[in-house]
Design a protein around this motif. Structure first.
Motif, PDB file in Angstrom:
ATOM      1  N   LEU A 189       0.831  -1.204   0.000  1.00  0.00           N
ATOM      2  CA  LEU A 189       0.000   0.000   0.000  1.00  0.00           C
ATOM      3  C   LEU A 189       0.867   1.257   0.000  1.00  0.00           C
ATOM      4  O   LEU A 189       0.589   2.222  -0.731  1.00  0.00           O
ATOM      5  CB  LEU A 189      -0.934  -0.017   1.205  1.00  0.00           C
ATOM      6  N   GLN A 190       1.911   1.251   0.800  1.00  0.00           N
ATOM      7  CA  GLN A 190       2.801   2.403   0.846  1.00  0.00           C
ATOM      8  C   GLN A 190       3.508   2.616  -0.494  1.00  0.00           C
ATOM      9  O   GLN A 190       3.669   3.754  -0.957  1.00  0.00           O
ATOM     10  CB  GLN A 190       3.818   2.231   1.968  1.00  0.00           C
ATOM     11  N   ALA A 191       3.920   1.516  -1.134  1.00  0.00           N
ATOM     12  CA  ALA A 191       4.555   1.619  -2.451  1.00  0.00           C
ATOM     13  C   ALA A 191       3.578   2.180  -3.475  1.00  0.00           C
ATOM     14  O   ALA A 191       3.957   2.991  -4.339  1.00  0.00           O
ATOM     15  CB  ALA A 191       5.069   0.247  -2.884  1.00  0.00           C
ATOM     16  N   LEU A 192       2.322   1.767  -3.377  1.00  0.00           N
ATOM     17  CA  LEU A 192       1.295   2.274  -4.291  1.00  0.00           C
ATOM     18  C   LEU A 192       1.053   3.766  -4.080  1.00  0.00           C
ATOM     19  O   LEU A 192       0.802   4.502  -5.032  1.00  0.00           O
ATOM     20  CB  LEU A 192      -0.014   1.498  -4.101  1.00  0.00           C
ATOM     21  N   ARG A 193       1.128   4.230  -2.852  1.00  0.00           N
ATOM     22  CA  ARG A 193       0.932   5.642  -2.568  1.00  0.00           C
ATOM     23  C   ARG A 193       2.009   6.480  -3.263  1.00  0.00           C
ATOM     24  O   ARG A 193       1.724   7.486  -3.920  1.00  0.00           O
ATOM     25  CB  ARG A 193       0.968   5.882  -1.055  1.00  0.00           C
ATOM     26  N   HIS A 194       3.255   6.029  -3.153  1.00  0.00           N
ATOM     27  CA  HIS A 194       4.351   6.753  -3.819  1.00  0.00           C
ATOM     28  C   HIS A 194       4.182   6.697  -5.337  1.00  0.00           C
ATOM     29  O   HIS A 194       4.394   7.705  -6.020  1.00  0.00           O
ATOM     30  CB  HIS A 194       5.697   6.143  -3.416  1.00  0.00           C
ATOM     31  N   TYR A 195       3.799   5.539  -5.845  1.00  0.00           N
ATOM     32  CA  TYR A 195       3.667   5.351  -7.293  1.00  0.00           C
ATOM     33  C   TYR A 195       2.568   6.234  -7.872  1.00  0.00           C
ATOM     34  O   TYR A 195       2.778   6.941  -8.868  1.00  0.00           O
ATOM     35  CB  TYR A 195       3.373   3.881  -7.593  1.00  0.00           C
ATOM     36  N   THR A 196       1.370   6.204  -7.273  1.00  0.00           N
ATOM     37  CA  THR A 196       0.244   6.966  -7.816  1.00  0.00           C
ATOM     38  C   THR A 196       0.491   8.466  -7.721  1.00  0.00           C
ATOM     39  O   THR A 196       0.095   9.237  -8.605  1.00  0.00           O
ATOM     40  CB  THR A 196      -1.063   6.611  -7.091  1.00  0.00           C
ATOM     41  N   ARG A 197       1.160   8.873  -6.657  1.00  0.00           N
ATOM     42  CA  ARG A 197       1.450  10.306  -6.520  1.00  0.00           C
ATOM     43  C   ARG A 197       2.498  10.748  -7.539  1.00  0.00           C
ATOM     44  O   ARG A 197       2.367  11.804  -8.165  1.00  0.00           O
ATOM     45  CB  ARG A 197       1.938  10.587  -5.098  1.00  0.00           C
ATOM     46  N   GLU A 198       3.528   9.933  -7.747  1.00  0.00           N
ATOM     47  CA  GLU A 198       4.581  10.277  -8.708  1.00  0.00           C
ATOM     48  C   GLU A 198       4.028  10.320 -10.130  1.00  0.00           C
ATOM     49  O   GLU A 198       4.370  11.214 -10.917  1.00  0.00           O
ATOM     50  CB  GLU A 198       5.710   9.246  -8.621  1.00  0.00           C
ATOM     51  N   LYS A 199       3.146   9.345 -10.461  1.00  0.00           N
ATOM     52  CA  LYS A 199       2.625   9.250 -11.824  1.00  0.00           C
ATOM     53  C   LYS A 199       1.394  10.128 -12.057  1.00  0.00           C
ATOM     54  O   LYS A 199       0.960  10.317 -13.198  1.00  0.00           O
ATOM     55  CB  LYS A 199       2.267   7.800 -12.146  1.00  0.00           C
ATOM     56  N   GLY A 200       0.792  10.615 -10.970  1.00  0.00           N
ATOM     57  CA  GLY A 200      -0.364  11.490 -11.109  1.00  0.00           C
ATOM     58  C   GLY A 200      -1.670  10.782 -11.385  1.00  0.00           C
ATOM     59  O   GLY A 200      -2.590  11.382 -11.964  1.00  0.00           O
ATOM     60  N   TYR A 201      -1.793   9.516 -10.964  1.00  0.00           N
ATOM     61  CA  TYR A 201      -3.033   8.778 -11.203  1.00  0.00           C
ATOM     62  C   TYR A 201      -4.092   9.113 -10.153  1.00  0.00           C
ATOM     63  O   TYR A 201      -3.788   9.157  -8.953  1.00  0.00           O
ATOM     64  CB  TYR A 201      -2.785   7.269 -11.142  1.00  0.00           C
ATOM     65  N   PRO A 202      -5.342   9.308 -10.557  1.00  0.00           N
ATOM     66  CA  PRO A 202      -6.426   9.384  -9.576  1.00  0.00           C
ATOM     67  C   PRO A 202      -6.613   8.025  -8.918  1.00  0.00           C
ATOM     68  O   PRO A 202      -6.295   6.989  -9.517  1.00  0.00           O
ATOM     69  CB  PRO A 202      -7.644   9.768 -10.414  1.00  0.00           C
ATOM     70  N   VAL A 203      -7.117   8.033  -7.699  1.00  0.00           N
ATOM     71  CA  VAL A 203      -7.183   6.822  -6.878  1.00  0.00           C
ATOM     72  C   VAL A 203      -8.602   6.564  -6.403  1.00  0.00           C
ATOM     73  O   VAL A 203      -9.361   7.501  -6.131  1.00  0.00           O
ATOM     74  CB  VAL A 203      -6.245   6.955  -5.657  1.00  0.00           C
ATOM     75  N   CYS A 204      -8.949   5.296  -6.319  1.00  0.00           N
ATOM     76  CA  CYS A 204     -10.231   4.873  -5.734  1.00  0.00           C
ATOM     77  C   CYS A 204      -9.942   3.754  -4.748  1.00  0.00           C
ATOM     78  O   CYS A 204      -9.148   2.849  -5.041  1.00  0.00           O
ATOM     79  CB  CYS A 204     -11.164   4.385  -6.845  1.00  0.00           C
ATOM     80  N   ILE A 205     -10.571   3.799  -3.575  1.00  0.00           N
ATOM     81  CA  ILE A 205     -10.343   2.755  -2.583  1.00  0.00           C
ATOM     82  C   ILE A 205     -11.602   2.526  -1.745  1.00  0.00           C
ATOM     83  O   ILE A 205     -12.264   3.476  -1.332  1.00  0.00           O
ATOM     84  CB  ILE A 205      -9.132   3.101  -1.686  1.00  0.00           C
ATOM     85  N   HIS A 206     -11.943   1.243  -1.528  1.00  0.00           N
ATOM     86  CA  HIS A 206     -13.049   0.888  -0.639  1.00  0.00           C
ATOM     87  C   HIS A 206     -12.562   1.022   0.807  1.00  0.00           C
ATOM     88  O   HIS A 206     -11.497   0.487   1.149  1.00  0.00           O
ATOM     89  CB  HIS A 206     -13.481  -0.563  -0.840  1.00  0.00           C
TER      90      HIS A 206
END
Length: 447
Positions: A189-206
């Motif tokens: 999850l922490q790796a995904l946080r860095h990845y999505t922020r660096e790449k600029g992807y919008p995020v969805c999470i339940h």
């Protein structure tokens, strides 16, 4: 093109009785009272109906459509386990067939924009084929103890590259969806946080959907904890509510769409508002799966951006946003009485302009205004269940059904009109027959 009806609901402004919407090159150029322009090939008069912005469904799983009705009368945990088992049966083509059927249901229900969470990527194919607007979030699961964060990111990047290529030149965007805090291990999850922020992807999470989720994350107890113990999956609880975990890990911001949030309180509402985190509210799914009633009134009072979602038709069982509007209002009134302050007009806003705001698309869609994309739907009020109508907002929320939709338009293109799907490349009957084969296989397993 000029579209006319007894009522036009710009949503941004007051209703227009006996109004019309003028569309040119896919864009709205005027919203006004009926003009003196005579009828012709470019004038459509729907009579006893309402023209309103296209509905925005902020949470779906189109690929699961073929499983509608396959899992019934089970509480959330048991329902979810059954769903995981059934998902293993389907082929790539079956996922595509299923997602396309769901996209057609959306178009026929007045929905022009979808925020879809997809495991297989089939939803992107379906939305493009049906001519819909929206965003597909590639789901990420990483629950096994040997899950490797770098490998998870490599697999995700491969999927996202395919989705980006497939979405070029369409009205569909791409995002990332870490499934939940109990199906994605903390390191991943922490790796995904860095990845999505660096790449600029919008995020969805339940998050905050069920009591069992809260029990696992806060105390290491409950049905999820028992299941992981039986499977030999070690799980170290963090002793915190999922929204507090998300806040501490900087997930809550204007680029995140949080889904469900049933088990949250005023403290969480304040955090959602202060971080500009949007919420997808799914009242029917929440209730049907025995998860409870989300604090919608509290969210709105705190200024949280909220859109309506149907969730999958496995948990709902339809993509009827009129039913979602109705239940959203009545549940809040049942719990909070007059203090809910939830009116029919506010419910329509949740399904249109607020949904657009939740997805960061409000500059383009969500209201009928000059300069915005011609995303709209037309809803009949002529049925015996809808006549007479004194207030179009009340008529839509308390009387109308998805089956009352006469036409759906996205960017000036008609994607549905009175039983027909003009952009579909094959007969609906052909798609239905392919789905029947899958349904027969599922029935054999269920029996």
């Amino acid at each position: 093109m000029i579209l006319r009806a007894d009522w036009v609901l710009p949503v941004a402004n007051d209703p227009i009785e006996d109004g019309e919407v003028v569309v040119r090159n896919g864009v709205i150029v005027d919203v006004r009272r009926r003009s003196g322009t005579r009828g012709g090939a470019d004038v459509l008069d729907f009579g006893e109906a309402v023209i309103l912005p296209g509905l925005v469904n902020t949470h779906t799983h189109l690929e699961l459509t073929v499983l509608r009705g396959a899992i019934e009368d089970l509480p959330f945990f048991e329902w979810l386990r059954k769903l995981v088992d059934l998902k293993k049966m389907l082929s790539e083509q079956e996922w595509r067939n299923s997602a396309l059927w769901g996209a057609l249901e959306a178009a026929a229900s007045g929905i022009t924009t979808l925020a879809d969470t997809t495991d297989t990527g089939a939803s992107l194919y379906a939305m493009v084929q049906a001519g819909l607007r929206g965003r597909v979030y590639q789901e990420v699961f990483a629950v096994e103890p040997d899950t490797d964060a770098p490998q998870t990111l490599r697999t995700l990047e491969d999927r996202l590259q395919w989705l980006r290529r497939a979405s070029q030149g369409t009205t569909v965007e791409v995002g990332v969806a870490p499934h939940t805090l109990y199906t994605v291990r903390p390191a991943v999850l922490q790796a995904l946080r860095h990845y999505t922020r660096e790449k600029g992807y919008p995020v969805c999470i339940h998050a905050g959907e069920s009591a069992d989720e809260i029990a696992l994350l806060e105390k290491g107890e409950g049905k999820f904890a028992q299941m992981y113990a039986q499977r030999g999956i070690p799980w170290q609880e963090e002793g915190k509510h999922p929204l507090d975990i998300l806040y501490e890990q900087s997930w809550l911001d204007e680029h995140t769409l949080l889904v469900h949030g049933v088990h949250t309180d005023s403290h969480h509402a304040e955090r959602l508002a202060s971080t500009h985190t949007a919420v997808a509210h799914c009242p029917q799914s929440n209730a049907k799966l025995c998860n409870g009633i989300a604090p919608l009134s509290e969210w709105l009072a705190q200024g949280v951006t909220v859109g309506l979602g149907t969730d999958s038709v496995v948990s709902n069982n339809t993509m009827d946003l009129f039913a979602e509007m109705r239940l959203a209002v009545t549940l809040q009134r049942a719990v909070h009485g007059v203090d809910s302050c939830l009116t029919a007009r506010k419910a329509v806003e949740l399904a249109t302009t607020r949904g657009a705001q939740a997805l960061g698309m409000a500059e383009r869609i969500g209201t009928l205004e000059a300069g915005k994309q011609a995303d709209l739907c037309v809803v009949s009020l002529a049925g015996v269940h809808a006549f007479p109508t004194y207030d179009p907002y009340a008529g839509l929320v308390f009387s109308a059904r998805a089956s009352d939709v006469l036409m759906t338009m996205v960017g000036g293109k008609v994607v549905y009109q009175q039983g027909q799907f003009p952009l579909l490349r094959e007969p609906v009957a052909t798609l239905r027959e392919r789905l029947r084969y899958t349904v027969r296989r599922i029935r054999e397993v269920l029996h």
